[in-house]
Design an enzyme around this catalytic site. Sequence first.
Site, mmCIF file in Angstrom:
data_model
loop_
_atom_site.group_PDB
_atom_site.id
_atom_site.type_symbol
_atom_site.label_atom_id
_atom_site.label_comp_id
_atom_site.label_asym_id
_atom_site.label_seq_id
_atom_site.Cartn_x
_atom_site.Cartn_y
_atom_site.Cartn_z
ATOM 1 N N ASN A 167 -9.924 1.757 9.089
ATOM 2 C CA ASN A 167 -9.233 1.391 10.314
ATOM 3 C C ASN A 167 -9.851 2.086 11.525
ATOM 4 O OD1 ASN A 167 -5.686 0.973 11.138
ATOM 5 N ND2 ASN A 167 -7.407 0.999 12.514
ATOM 6 N N THR A 168 -9.722 3.414 11.572
ATOM 7 C CA THR A 168 -10.091 4.157 12.770
ATOM 8 C C THR A 168 -11.552 3.960 13.161
ATOM 9 O OG1 THR A 168 -8.470 5.802 12.061
ATOM 10 C CG2 THR A 168 -9.915 6.422 13.863
ATOM 11 N N GLY A 171 -8.434 9.152 8.999
ATOM 12 C CA GLY A 171 -8.836 9.288 10.397
ATOM 13 C C GLY A 171 -9.896 10.340 10.655
ATOM 14 N N LYS A 217 0.882 -1.168 0.000
ATOM 15 C CA LYS A 217 0.000 0.000 0.000
ATOM 16 C C LYS A 217 0.920 1.217 0.000
ATOM 17 C CE LYS A 217 -3.144 2.751 2.769
ATOM 18 N NZ LYS A 217 -3.988 2.884 3.962
ATOM 19 N N ALA A 257 -9.599 5.333 3.415
ATOM 20 C CA ALA A 257 -9.465 6.477 4.324
ATOM 21 C C ALA A 257 -10.693 7.380 4.364
ATOM 22 C CB ALA A 257 -8.251 7.334 3.978
ATOM 23 N N GLY A 258 -10.967 7.873 5.556
ATOM 24 C CA GLY A 258 -12.019 8.867 5.748
ATOM 25 C C GLY A 258 -13.390 8.306 6.067
#
Lengths: 262, 65
Positions: free
Chosen positions: A206-207, A157, A96, A184-185
């Site tokens: 992830n977050t 994040g 990645k 992301a986001g």
Amino acid sequence: MLNLYGKDFSSRLLLGTAAYPSPLVLRNAVEAAGAQIVTVSLRRESARERAGQRFWDLIKDLGVDVLPNTAGCRTVKDAVTTAHMARELFATSWIKLEVIGNDDTLQPDLFGLVEAARILNDDGFQIFPYTTEDLGAAERLVDAGCEVLMPWGAPIGSGQGLANERALASMRAYFPGVPLIVDAGIGAPSHAAQAMEMGYDAVLLNTAVAKAGDPAAMALAFAKGIEAGRMALKAGMMEPRDMASPSTPVAGTPFFKLDNAS
Amino acid sequence: MQIVVNGEPTETVVRTLAELCATLELGSDTIATAVNGRFVPAQSRAELKLRAHDEIEIVSPRQGG
């Protein structure tokens, strides 16, 4: 099936492994999500802590494919060297590729990203570039050998969801044959479902799971959202319209008089 | 001689990268290495002779998003 560099996956949720309250919570989240691919990273090791060994043992035990990242790299050279270290460490050619261009937004440096992608493709890597919705940059990444593109939904994040939905829709239309992963986001399962309804092939997050009150439950919620979005896409969604259209049949409405019909 | 290991100035008498990893008790761990910004494969560590002021990175798997 989701096909990434010749390998098939039934799960369309790629899960990050960072920021969980404990290794056990991470394990439970990966299992609840049914994730078959997790992202990992590499950091400086010391004999005092041996943090790397313990983490690696946990990941190996999960039996999933790993997608190492070059998170934190700000130059082409750092990203390329990190990718080589990751290939040896994790025994995979997948990378990645992140080349960060701005500390506040963690926006990719698209110029560095394309340059690093060219170098790593020549070195035999299979690249998952963390990019934006910029079609020109995306074309250059494909020209550089990238068979997958990973545009951001919003800054890493941030949990904002698909901040530039129209541009993401354009990207999907422009690259009908390239696996596209929103990376992301993402903050809520509805964001992930929306990406899938738009025809995106998978979602990487992830977050939103790691920082949830109950990460395993949230991982399952995301898996269901992604599944629902994908099913909706395949089922064929109705076109939106400007005016109302009664869903209940008008014919036979009690008290109906022709005068009322307008 | 003085070298820099993972960002920390370090005084050492070792001659090769493999010896350095062993001295740091990381020789048998899952690690990857770079010297002066260039990747050094595991099989090359024994031949890679260290020089004063070399900057060495020794990394291992970690959580990532």
